[in-house]
Scaffold this active site. Structure first.
Site, PDB file in Angstrom:
ATOM      1  N   THR A  42      -1.568  -2.284  -2.398  1.00  0.00           N
ATOM      2  CA  THR A  42      -1.729  -0.846  -1.706  1.00  0.00           C
ATOM      3  C   THR A  42      -1.939  -0.805  -0.252  1.00  0.00           C
ATOM      4  O   THR A  42      -1.387  -0.340   0.291  1.00  0.00           O
ATOM      5  CB  THR A  42      -3.202  -0.308  -2.260  1.00  0.00           C
ATOM      6  OG1 THR A  42      -2.996  -0.246  -3.816  1.00  0.00           O
ATOM      7  CG2 THR A  42      -3.355   1.138  -1.677  1.00  0.00           C
ATOM      8  N   ALA A 184     -10.977  16.412   1.733  1.00  0.00           N
ATOM      9  CA  ALA A 184     -11.346  16.038   3.260  1.00  0.00           C
ATOM     10  C   ALA A 184     -12.009  14.718   3.243  1.00  0.00           C
ATOM     11  O   ALA A 184     -12.796  14.661   4.051  1.00  0.00           O
ATOM     12  CB  ALA A 184     -12.119  17.388   3.799  1.00  0.00           C
ATOM     13  N   TYR A 186     -11.518  10.373   3.758  1.00  0.00           N
ATOM     14  CA  TYR A 186     -10.868   9.670   5.065  1.00  0.00           C
ATOM     15  C   TYR A 186      -9.272   9.876   4.937  1.00  0.00           C
ATOM     16  O   TYR A 186      -8.664  10.169   5.776  1.00  0.00           O
ATOM     17  CB  TYR A 186     -11.563   8.460   5.237  1.00  0.00           C
ATOM     18  CG  TYR A 186     -10.913   7.278   4.388  1.00  0.00           C
ATOM     19  CD1 TYR A 186      -9.786   6.409   5.008  1.00  0.00           C
ATOM     20  CD2 TYR A 186     -11.562   6.712   3.172  1.00  0.00           C
ATOM     21  CE1 TYR A 186      -9.290   5.404   4.434  1.00  0.00           C
ATOM     22  CE2 TYR A 186     -10.999   6.018   2.593  1.00  0.00           C
ATOM     23  CZ  TYR A 186      -9.833   5.091   3.029  1.00  0.00           C
ATOM     24  OH  TYR A 186      -9.444   4.063   2.239  1.00  0.00           O
ATOM     25  N   ALA A 269      -5.515  14.277  -2.204  1.00  0.00           N
ATOM     26  CA  ALA A 269      -6.065  13.061  -1.472  1.00  0.00           C
ATOM     27  C   ALA A 269      -7.657  13.372  -2.011  1.00  0.00           C
ATOM     28  O   ALA A 269      -8.439  13.520  -1.190  1.00  0.00           O
ATOM     29  CB  ALA A 269      -6.051  12.720  -0.106  1.00  0.00           C
ATOM     30  N   ASP A 311     -10.840  -3.177  -5.287  1.00  0.00           N
ATOM     31  CA  ASP A 311     -10.993  -1.739  -5.744  1.00  0.00           C
ATOM     32  C   ASP A 311     -11.636  -1.791  -7.160  1.00  0.00           C
ATOM     33  O   ASP A 311     -12.287  -0.814  -7.721  1.00  0.00           O
ATOM     34  CB  ASP A 311      -9.952  -1.012  -5.769  1.00  0.00           C
ATOM     35  CG  ASP A 311      -9.756  -0.762  -4.191  1.00  0.00           C
ATOM     36  OD1 ASP A 311     -10.414  -1.303  -3.305  1.00  0.00           O
ATOM     37  OD2 ASP A 311      -8.707   0.049  -3.798  1.00  0.00           O
ATOM     38  N   HIS A 443     -17.202  -5.001  32.191  1.00  0.00           N
ATOM     39  CA  HIS A 443     -17.131  -3.850  32.569  1.00  0.00           C
ATOM     40  C   HIS A 443     -15.707  -3.680  33.017  1.00  0.00           C
ATOM     41  O   HIS A 443     -15.111  -4.411  33.866  1.00  0.00           O
ATOM     42  CB  HIS A 443     -17.912  -3.632  33.778  1.00  0.00           C
ATOM     43  CG  HIS A 443     -17.943  -2.322  34.800  1.00  0.00           C
ATOM     44  ND1 HIS A 443     -18.225  -1.056  33.901  1.00  0.00           N
ATOM     45  CD2 HIS A 443     -17.348  -2.037  35.697  1.00  0.00           C
ATOM     46  CE1 HIS A 443     -18.129  -0.069  35.076  1.00  0.00           C
ATOM     47  NE2 HIS A 443     -17.441  -0.848  35.975  1.00  0.00           N
TER      48      HIS A 443
HETATM   49  C1  LIG Z   1      -3.480   5.925   2.123  1.00  0.00           C
HETATM   50  C2  LIG Z   1      -4.378   4.776   2.041  1.00  0.00           C
HETATM   51  C3  LIG Z   1      -5.098   4.333   3.293  1.00  0.00           C
HETATM   52  C4  LIG Z   1      -6.102   3.249   3.359  1.00  0.00           C
HETATM   53  N1  LIG Z   1      -6.705   2.912   4.602  1.00  0.00           N
HETATM   54  C5  LIG Z   1      -7.430   1.812   4.470  1.00  0.00           C
HETATM   55  C6  LIG Z   1      -8.004   1.202   5.714  1.00  0.00           C
HETATM   56  O1  LIG Z   1      -7.622   1.772   6.524  1.00  0.00           O
HETATM   57  N2  LIG Z   1      -8.954   0.168   5.333  1.00  0.00           N
HETATM   58  C7  LIG Z   1      -9.347  -0.283   4.375  1.00  0.00           C
HETATM   59  O2  LIG Z   1     -10.155  -1.247   4.193  1.00  0.00           O
HETATM   60  N3  LIG Z   1      -8.702   0.241   3.350  1.00  0.00           N
HETATM   61  C8  LIG Z   1      -8.017   1.350   3.165  1.00  0.00           C
HETATM   62  N4  LIG Z   1      -7.490   1.510   2.189  1.00  0.00           N
HETATM   63  C9  LIG Z   1      -7.923   1.153   0.652  1.00  0.00           C
HETATM   64  C10 LIG Z   1      -7.162  -0.492   0.577  1.00  0.00           C
HETATM   65  O3  LIG Z   1      -5.756  -0.233   0.293  1.00  0.00           O
HETATM   66  C11 LIG Z   1      -7.665  -1.014  -0.708  1.00  0.00           C
HETATM   67  O4  LIG Z   1      -9.069  -0.988  -0.631  1.00  0.00           O
HETATM   68  C12 LIG Z   1      -7.185  -2.162  -1.020  1.00  0.00           C
HETATM   69  O5  LIG Z   1      -5.748  -2.299  -1.148  1.00  0.00           O
HETATM   70  C13 LIG Z   1      -7.681  -2.986  -2.270  1.00  0.00           C
HETATM   71  O6  LIG Z   1      -7.153  -4.108  -2.604  1.00  0.00           O
HETATM   72  P1  LIG Z   1      -6.846  -4.796  -4.021  1.00  0.00           P
HETATM   73  O7  LIG Z   1      -6.364  -6.179  -3.691  1.00  0.00           O
HETATM   74  O8  LIG Z   1      -8.429  -4.666  -4.979  1.00  0.00           O
HETATM   75  O9  LIG Z   1      -5.942  -4.013  -4.808  1.00  0.00           O
HETATM   76  P2  LIG Z   1      -4.633  -3.194  -4.423  1.00  0.00           P
HETATM   77  O10 LIG Z   1      -4.217  -3.510  -2.796  1.00  0.00           O
HETATM   78  O11 LIG Z   1      -4.338  -1.984  -4.808  1.00  0.00           O
HETATM   79  O12 LIG Z   1      -3.442  -4.325  -5.025  1.00  0.00           O
HETATM   80  C14 LIG Z   1      -3.782  -4.411  -6.398  1.00  0.00           C
HETATM   81  C15 LIG Z   1      -2.066  -4.897  -6.876  1.00  0.00           C
HETATM   82  O13 LIG Z   1      -2.008  -5.382  -8.130  1.00  0.00           O
HETATM   83  C16 LIG Z   1      -0.832  -4.998  -8.846  1.00  0.00           C
HETATM   84  N5  LIG Z   1      -1.082  -4.867 -10.056  1.00  0.00           N
HETATM   85  C17 LIG Z   1      -1.789  -3.940 -10.581  1.00  0.00           C
HETATM   86  N6  LIG Z   1      -1.763  -4.056 -12.121  1.00  0.00           N
HETATM   87  C18 LIG Z   1      -0.776  -4.948 -12.217  1.00  0.00           C
HETATM   88  C19 LIG Z   1      -0.442  -5.674 -13.405  1.00  0.00           C
HETATM   89  N7  LIG Z   1      -0.747  -5.299 -14.647  1.00  0.00           N
HETATM   90  N8  LIG Z   1       0.694  -6.909 -13.281  1.00  0.00           N
HETATM   91  C20 LIG Z   1       1.080  -7.160 -12.085  1.00  0.00           C
HETATM   92  N9  LIG Z   1       0.677  -6.577 -10.861  1.00  0.00           N
HETATM   93  C21 LIG Z   1      -0.418  -5.303 -10.980  1.00  0.00           C
HETATM   94  C22 LIG Z   1      -0.337  -3.753  -7.828  1.00  0.00           C
HETATM   95  O14 LIG Z   1       1.001  -3.385  -7.919  1.00  0.00           O
HETATM   96  C23 LIG Z   1      -1.022  -4.011  -6.545  1.00  0.00           C
HETATM   97  O15 LIG Z   1       0.019  -4.451  -5.813  1.00  0.00           O
HETATM   98  C24 LIG Z   1      -6.494   2.598   1.986  1.00  0.00           C
HETATM   99  C25 LIG Z   1      -5.845   2.917   0.899  1.00  0.00           C
HETATM  100  C26 LIG Z   1      -4.891   4.172   0.762  1.00  0.00           C
HETATM  101  C27 LIG Z   1      -4.333   4.709  -0.175  1.00  0.00           C
END
Ligand SMILES: Cc1cc2nc3c(=O)[nH]c(=O)nc-3n(C[C@H](O)[C@H](O)[C@H](O)COP(=O)(O)OP(=O)(O)OC[C@H]3O[C@@H](n4cnc5c(N)ncnc54)[C@H](O)[C@@H]3O)c2cc1C
Length: 464
Positions: A42, A184, A186, A269, A311, A443
């Site tokens: 993500t 509303a 982030y 959102a 997450d 500074h």
């Molecule tokens: C619009 C937006 C903006 C964001 N901005 C920020 C920010 O500025 N700063 C910040 O810290 N966080 C931000 N986040 C949150 C951040 O993206 C997530 O917290 C982070 O990506 C979580 O990481 P993760 O590794 O847990 O999961 P993810 O990044 O969700 O990765 C999980 C991966 O697992 C894969 N997957 C899932 N199930 C399977 C399966 N069964 N087999 C194979 N693959 C699978 C998915 O395809 C995905 O690629 C934002 C999120 C969004 C949506």
């Protein structure tokens, strides 16, 4: 079906999963990583990075418009226009480079990447179904779940057509004339503000009575002021009832009045949900903590040698938390003594102005029974902020009254995201107000406001 055996199998190539796999590879642990979409998850492909790219493009476009309208700096430009298809191509270029970079780092660490969707057969066996090609069965000693999260859908506003999630909002083919943002928090405000800067009329509908309900009101006031100045219309304390193209988004206020907001696009959102179903995880019958997978301080689930990070495991759902947990798990499996017990996890909201929260706010410190002092230093009194036309906002510090140990930092203002490193470091290092006040800050920088906030908490700020 092909069979592979490995010591560690990671499901999910987001910031949690890929960091865990790279670190495990560095430590000599035979590792396989399964990813169904693009490496980077993500964060890199539809979250943190593309959203910040779009925010930056929107900011530059707004600046150009501002200059075309007669800038006080004496800069004059012709009326700018926007090629949104090129903006999206530019953003995709960054995503492509970063996702490719993750692939290269995994290769360098000796991690085997299997493309396809994983299905758990038991705690040691996973079947991977690639989009094309032969299925693979992976057997492992340790299974790490890092499947991340997905946007929450509202039953009365299902995704499709003009109703989009953040994923759709990050790759627009055209710009909407009128955008309604539902939520509303982030993500809604970051993208809503960006669309406003790109020229759309934006209205925001939020069920709570205030924006960014997770942050305190003093901090969010400058964001509220900026939203109002920019012409974003807020409907707080309101719930959405549905959408049709003719009337737009139907909304009910707290007083039960109903009205419609015309919209040719709707961004929903309203939060994200952990990906815990649809890939056989239920069969493991892991202990849950509400909707999240329950883990201990080493990210162990209730099943031996099954681990979970990111997450999937709860709030704050942020990329840097997932990365830090990923590193911990790899090191624990390698036999190192590690625990995931941070003193503070920074949270940044990339609105304009930006908001940073690290550790406890004054209210949270009070609620925890701590006797604290707090002090803020305004950017209006900071020379660098003046040269950047960024005098809105402040830095605030929270420290224990008895020994001046710093327990929290908050800031709102342009570019304050970059202060989060200093804030988090000072808390992890157990700094006291005197430590920060006695550190020479360059500074002219916005960082001087950090030192001045500490000085002010001690009762002797210099520049105010
Ligand atoms: C619009 C937006 C903006 C964001 N901005 C920020 C920010 O500025 N700063 C910040 O810290 N966080 C931000 N986040 C949150 C951040 O993206 C997530 O917290 C982070 O990506 C979580 O990481 P993760 O590794 O847990 O999961 P993810 O990044 O969700 O990765 C999980 C991966 O697992 C894969 N997957 C899932 N199930 C399977 C399966 N069964 N087999 C194979 N693959 C699978 C998915 O395809 C995905 O690629 C934002 C999120 C969004 C949506």
């Amino acid at each position: 079906m092909k069979d592979i055996s490995t010591k560690l199998l990671v499901i999910g190539g987001g910031p949690g999963g890929y960091v865990a796999a790279i670190r495990a590879g560095q430590l000599g642990i035979p590792t396989v990583l399964v990813e169904g979409e693009r490496l980077g998850g993500t964060c890199l492909t539809i979250g943190c990075i593309p959203s910040k790219a779009l925010i930056h493009a929107a900011h530059e476009f707004e600046r150009a418009q501002h200059q075309a309208g007669g800038s006080p700096l004496g800069i004059r430009v012709q009326s700018p226009s926007l090629d949104i298809a090129q903006t999206v191509r530019w953003k995709e270029g960054i995503v492509h480079r970063l996702s490719g970079g993750v692939g290269a780092l995994l290769r360098k660490a000796g991690v085997q990447v299997v493309k396809g969707w994983a299905h758990i057969e038991d705690g040691k066996t996973v079947r991977v179904e690639p989009a094309d090609g032969e299925a693979v069965r992976v057997r492992c000693e340790h299974l790490l779940l890092a499947t991340g999260s997905a946007p929450v859908e509202l039953p009365m506003l299902p995704f499709g057509g003009p109703v989009v999630s953040s994923t759709g909002a990050l790759s627009p083919e055209t710009l909407p004339r009128r955008l309604v943002v539902v939520g509303a928090g982030y993500i809604g405000l970051e993208l809503g503000m960006a669309y406003r800067k790109l020229g759309a009329d934006v209205a925001v509908v939020e069920a709570a009575q205030r924006i960014l309900p997770g942050y305190d009101e003093e901090l969010t006031q400058p964001v509220l002021d900026a939203l109002e100045r920019s012409g974003v219309v807020l409907h707080l304390g309101c719930s959405v009832q549905g959408y049709d193209a003719q009337h737009g988004v139907r909304v009910r206020s707290a007083r039960a009045d109903e009205f419609a907001l015309p919209a040719d696009r709707v961004l929903v959102a309203v939060g994200r949900k952990p990906c815990t179903t649809g890939f056989g995880m239920e069969s493991l019958q892991l202990d849950m903590a509400g909707r999240f997978v329950a883990v201990d301080a080493q990210c162990r689930t209730s099943m031996r040698n099954v681990w979970a990070i990111g997450d999937l495991t709860g709030d704050p759902m942020l990329a840097h938390r997932a990365m830090a947990q990923g590193e911990v798990v790899a090191e624990v499996i390698a036999g190192k003594a590690r625990r995931f017990e941070p003193m503070a996890i920074p949270a940044v909201c990339f609105t304009d102005p930006e908001v940073v929260v690290v550790g406890r706010t004054p209210g949270e410190a009070r609620a925890a029974g701590l006797d604290c002092i707090d002090a803020a230093f305004p950017f209006a009194a900071n020379g660098r902020a003046m040269t950047l036309e960024a005098t809105k906002g402040f830095v605030r510090v929270v420290a224990r009254r008895d020994n001046h140990l710093i327990v929290g930092w908050q800031a709102v203002g342009q570019g304050v995201a970059e202060l989060s490193a200093a804030f988090t470091l000072s808390i992890e290092m157990g700094a006291r107000l005197e430590d920060v006040a006695g550190t020479i800050h360059a500074h002219p920088t916005l960082g001087e406001a950090v030192q001045e906030a500490a000085l002010r908490a001690l009762g002797h700020a210099i520049h105010i």
